[in-house]
Design a protein around this motif. Sequence first.
Motif, PDB file in Angstrom:
ATOM      1  N   THR A 154      76.610  -9.737  15.171  1.00 16.28           N
ATOM      2  CA  THR A 154      76.284  -8.677  14.210  1.00 16.28           C
ATOM      3  C   THR A 154      76.303  -7.233  14.798  1.00 16.28           C
ATOM      4  OG1 THR A 154      74.036  -9.064  14.808  1.00 16.28           O
ATOM      5  CG2 THR A 154      74.804 -10.231  13.124  1.00 16.28           C
ATOM      6  N   ASP A 155      76.027  -7.070  15.992  1.00 14.05           N
ATOM      7  CA  ASP A 155      75.780  -5.939  16.595  1.00 14.05           C
ATOM      8  C   ASP A 155      76.096  -5.884  18.142  1.00 14.05           C
ATOM      9  OD1 ASP A 155      73.382  -6.520  17.630  1.00 14.05           O
ATOM     10  OD2 ASP A 155      72.557  -5.882  15.877  1.00 14.05           O
ATOM     11  N   VAL A 156      75.983  -4.598  18.682  1.00 13.84           N
ATOM     12  CA  VAL A 156      76.465  -4.418  20.177  1.00 13.84           C
ATOM     13  C   VAL A 156      75.502  -5.025  20.976  1.00 13.84           C
ATOM     14  CG1 VAL A 156      75.050  -2.179  20.108  1.00 13.84           C
ATOM     15  CG2 VAL A 156      76.794  -2.531  21.981  1.00 13.84           C
ATOM     16  N   TYR A 157      74.106  -5.372  20.473  1.00 15.10           N
ATOM     17  CA  TYR A 157      73.101  -5.875  21.174  1.00 15.10           C
ATOM     18  C   TYR A 157      73.465  -7.612  21.265  1.00 15.10           C
ATOM     19  CZ  TYR A 157      70.894  -1.470  19.889  1.00 15.10           C
ATOM     20  OH  TYR A 157      70.735  -0.222  19.698  1.00 15.10           O
ATOM     21  N   ALA A 158      73.922  -8.109  20.276  1.00 16.94           N
ATOM     22  CA  ALA A 158      74.257  -9.308  20.585  1.00 16.94           C
ATOM     23  C   ALA A 158      75.234  -9.610  21.754  1.00 16.94           C
ATOM     24  CB  ALA A 158      74.744 -10.282  19.294  1.00 16.94           C
ATOM     25  N   VAL A 159      76.291  -8.615  21.757  1.00 18.00           N
ATOM     26  CA  VAL A 159      77.398  -9.075  22.801  1.00 18.00           C
ATOM     27  C   VAL A 159      76.894  -8.665  24.147  1.00 18.00           C
ATOM     28  CG1 VAL A 159      79.632  -8.334  23.549  1.00 18.00           C
ATOM     29  CG2 VAL A 159      79.242  -8.451  21.171  1.00 18.00           C
ATOM     30  N   GLU A 160      76.051  -7.659  24.100  1.00 15.94           N
ATOM     31  CA  GLU A 160      75.247  -7.320  25.419  1.00 15.94           C
ATOM     32  C   GLU A 160      74.308  -8.351  26.114  1.00 15.94           C
ATOM     33  OE1 GLU A 160      72.622  -3.515  26.999  1.00 15.94           O
ATOM     34  OE2 GLU A 160      72.126  -4.363  25.045  1.00 15.94           O
ATOM     35  N   LYS A 161      73.674  -8.993  25.125  1.00 15.68           N
ATOM     36  CA  LYS A 161      72.876 -10.148  25.855  1.00 15.68           C
ATOM     37  C   LYS A 161      73.725 -11.197  25.994  1.00 15.68           C
ATOM     38  CE  LYS A 161      68.760 -12.711  24.855  1.00 15.68           C
ATOM     39  NZ  LYS A 161      67.627 -12.901  23.844  1.00 15.68           N
ATOM     40  N   LEU A 181      78.022 -17.206  11.183  1.00 14.85           N
ATOM     41  CA  LEU A 181      78.802 -15.862  11.225  1.00 14.85           C
ATOM     42  C   LEU A 181      77.855 -14.537  11.258  1.00 14.85           C
ATOM     43  CD1 LEU A 181      80.739 -16.999   7.766  1.00 14.85           C
ATOM     44  CD2 LEU A 181      81.359 -16.878  10.049  1.00 14.85           C
ATOM     45  N   ASN A 182      76.614 -14.841  11.640  1.00 18.97           N
ATOM     46  CA  ASN A 182      75.778 -13.357  12.013  1.00 18.97           C
ATOM     47  C   ASN A 182      74.907 -13.718  13.043  1.00 18.97           C
ATOM     48  OD1 ASN A 182      76.079 -11.668   9.404  1.00 18.97           O
ATOM     49  ND2 ASN A 182      75.873 -13.450   8.517  1.00 18.97           N
ATOM     50  N   ILE A 183      75.485 -13.921  14.117  1.00 19.45           N
ATOM     51  CA  ILE A 183      74.926 -14.014  15.411  1.00 19.45           C
ATOM     52  C   ILE A 183      74.095 -12.803  15.967  1.00 19.45           C
ATOM     53  CG2 ILE A 183      75.167 -14.824  17.891  1.00 19.45           C
ATOM     54  CD1 ILE A 183      75.652 -16.978  15.965  1.00 19.45           C
ATOM     55  N   THR A 184      72.769 -12.814  15.936  1.00 23.65           N
ATOM     56  CA  THR A 184      72.076 -11.555  16.696  1.00 23.65           C
ATOM     57  C   THR A 184      71.483 -11.814  18.039  1.00 23.65           C
ATOM     58  OG1 THR A 184      69.986 -12.561  15.723  1.00 23.65           O
ATOM     59  CG2 THR A 184      71.172 -11.473  14.271  1.00 23.65           C
ATOM     60  N   ALA A 185      71.186 -10.818  18.880  1.00 19.65           N
ATOM     61  CA  ALA A 185      70.719 -10.991  19.959  1.00 19.65           C
ATOM     62  C   ALA A 185      69.572 -12.127  20.088  1.00 19.65           C
ATOM     63  CB  ALA A 185      70.280  -9.652  20.456  1.00 19.65           C
ATOM     64  N   VAL A 277      92.468 -20.324  20.144  1.00 16.69           N
ATOM     65  CA  VAL A 277      91.282 -19.589  20.247  1.00 16.69           C
ATOM     66  C   VAL A 277      91.100 -18.853  18.742  1.00 16.69           C
ATOM     67  CG1 VAL A 277      91.556 -18.985  22.570  1.00 16.69           C
ATOM     68  CG2 VAL A 277      92.350 -17.309  20.947  1.00 16.69           C
ATOM     69  N   VAL A 278      89.897 -18.179  18.526  1.00 19.96           N
ATOM     70  CA  VAL A 278      89.652 -17.469  17.245  1.00 19.96           C
ATOM     71  C   VAL A 278      89.250 -16.175  17.819  1.00 19.96           C
ATOM     72  CG1 VAL A 278      89.211 -19.511  15.868  1.00 19.96           C
ATOM     73  CG2 VAL A 278      87.360 -18.373  17.122  1.00 19.96           C
ATOM     74  N   VAL A 279      89.241 -15.195  17.084  1.00 23.17           N
ATOM     75  CA  VAL A 279      88.743 -13.895  17.197  1.00 23.17           C
ATOM     76  C   VAL A 279      87.467 -13.570  16.650  1.00 23.17           C
ATOM     77  CG1 VAL A 279      88.984 -11.440  16.957  1.00 23.17           C
ATOM     78  CG2 VAL A 279      91.211 -12.912  17.343  1.00 23.17           C
ATOM     79  N   ASN A 280      86.651 -13.346  17.516  1.00 21.15           N
ATOM     80  CA  ASN A 280      84.999 -13.079  16.775  1.00 21.15           C
ATOM     81  C   ASN A 280      84.751 -11.835  16.594  1.00 21.15           C
ATOM     82  OD1 ASN A 280      83.988 -15.904  17.986  1.00 21.15           O
ATOM     83  ND2 ASN A 280      84.945 -14.887  19.751  1.00 21.15           N
ATOM     84  N   GLY A 281      84.204 -11.655  15.434  1.00 25.85           N
ATOM     85  CA  GLY A 281      83.890 -10.295  14.879  1.00 25.85           C
ATOM     86  C   GLY A 281      82.594  -9.453  15.613  1.00 25.85           C
ATOM     87  N   ILE A 282      82.907  -8.339  15.541  1.00 31.22           N
ATOM     88  CA  ILE A 282      81.418  -7.446  15.985  1.00 31.22           C
ATOM     89  C   ILE A 282      81.350  -6.481  14.806  1.00 31.22           C
ATOM     90  CG2 ILE A 282      80.855  -5.552  17.517  1.00 31.22           C
ATOM     91  CD1 ILE A 282      82.531  -6.374  19.604  1.00 31.22           C
ATOM     92  N   ASN A 283      80.178  -6.337  14.316  1.00 38.76           N
ATOM     93  CA  ASN A 283      80.022  -5.811  12.975  1.00 38.76           C
ATOM     94  C   ASN A 283      80.705  -6.294  11.995  1.00 38.76           C
ATOM     95  OD1 ASN A 283      78.298  -4.258  14.906  1.00 38.76           O
ATOM     96  ND2 ASN A 283      79.870  -2.498  14.896  1.00 38.76           N
ATOM     97  N   CYS A 284      80.931  -7.548  11.881  1.00 39.03           N
ATOM     98  CA  CYS A 284      81.472  -8.230  10.910  1.00 39.03           C
ATOM     99  C   CYS A 284      82.962  -8.139  10.958  1.00 39.03           C
ATOM    100  CB  CYS A 284      80.922  -8.027   9.672  1.00 39.03           C
ATOM    101  SG  CYS A 284      79.057  -8.338   9.475  1.00 39.03           S
ATOM    102  N   GLN A 285      83.610  -7.538  11.693  1.00 36.97           N
ATOM    103  CA  GLN A 285      84.941  -7.147  11.682  1.00 36.97           C
ATOM    104  C   GLN A 285      85.541  -7.720  13.292  1.00 36.97           C
ATOM    105  OE1 GLN A 285      86.817  -6.703   9.328  1.00 36.97           O
ATOM    106  NE2 GLN A 285      85.497  -6.252   7.983  1.00 36.97           N
ATOM    107  N   PRO A 286      86.807  -7.867  13.137  1.00 35.73           N
ATOM    108  CA  PRO A 286      87.846  -8.502  12.264  1.00 35.73           C
ATOM    109  C   PRO A 286      87.765  -9.815  12.608  1.00 35.73           C
ATOM    110  CG  PRO A 286      88.957  -7.542  14.028  1.00 35.73           C
ATOM    111  CD  PRO A 286      87.539  -7.428  14.535  1.00 35.73           C
TER     112      PRO A 286
END
Length: 362
Positions: A154-161, A181-185, A277-286
């Motif tokens: 869902t946002d940068v914090y999820a990828v960061e964590k 479809l909405n993974i949060t930190a 593979v699949v491409v995972n979204g950041i901020n729901c895109q793309p």
Amino acid sequence: MELKNIFNNEEAVSPIVATLVLVVVAIAGAAAVGGIMDNLSNDVGSDTTGATDDIATANELLLRGSTSVQPVSELLADKYMRQHPNMKVTVMGTGSGDGVSSTGLDLCDIGAASRPVKDSELAVYPEIRSHQIGASAVAIISNVDVNGTGLNFTDVYAVEKLYNSTDEDGKAHIDISSDALNITAAEINEGDGTGANTINVTVYQRSEPSGTEETVSKYLSKYGSTESKDAEFINDESNAKGAKGNAGVLAAVEDDANGIGFVDWGFAQQGLNDEAVVVNGINCQPLATSTADISDADDEFKLALEGESDYPQAMTRPLNYLTLGNPTPEQQDFIDFALASSGETQECFTEAGFWSMYTLNE
């Protein structure tokens, strides 16, 4: 009879003859030394005057640096050599950092970097000149299939964590009980990782300095939490497993049933085409899960270059060629070929999954 024996036999030769022999030897020696120096001068001259020779007779260019730029450089080199049969173009993928230092140390003709040259690098190598030939975007890819789709952070914090909380084996676990479809930190590495709705993933990073990894690091450090403000924190702090180059990360994720990592968009397209593979979204895109999604994802990444997408602009970057000072005629001719609007040049960028400057400026 050898000369050294003549001089050792006092009865065999008079002083006058001995003197004459010495004169002859001296003249012969001087002539030999002169010949050697002439040959050496000719050899050095051929090396130092090569840069001013006509392009048609020049014989070699060495390109060295970014593994992200490498695929398009190899394609460009192949087509360029077909048009210039007297020219040999060698491409080496060694990473953006090496591309900068090799250019600055004059170890290659053209360096390659998938990022801007840093101020700290310019302080050491002030004569480096950058020539942008295209652009790319970095995508988060995974071999994780959740109900026919990938994960969306869902946002940068999820990828960061995800990168900050891997264990010693490069593992992290993600709770998908609420919505994959909405993974949060908050859903990463919470609990013991044994729940029925938990996915245990192996997280991959680059094993060598690269513009791709630096792009991700800068994005996470600039926009993430206050805990990670080091632009190199993935290398310094993460336990994610290392793989060499974009190709290495893609292969590692493809071969790992629950692998996840980051690669340039061109390599992500390759993984989609391989259905691996699949491409995972950041901020729901793309979010992209098949070849049918490639066109829309490509458009979304291009919008991100201009800051017009929900996908973070910070995850896009330039593709640069580097020269030490102003380009020589040979260097400039190859750079011009990379910037050309011709079909051959455009095919190279399309095949590599990058955008050429011509495409971006249309």
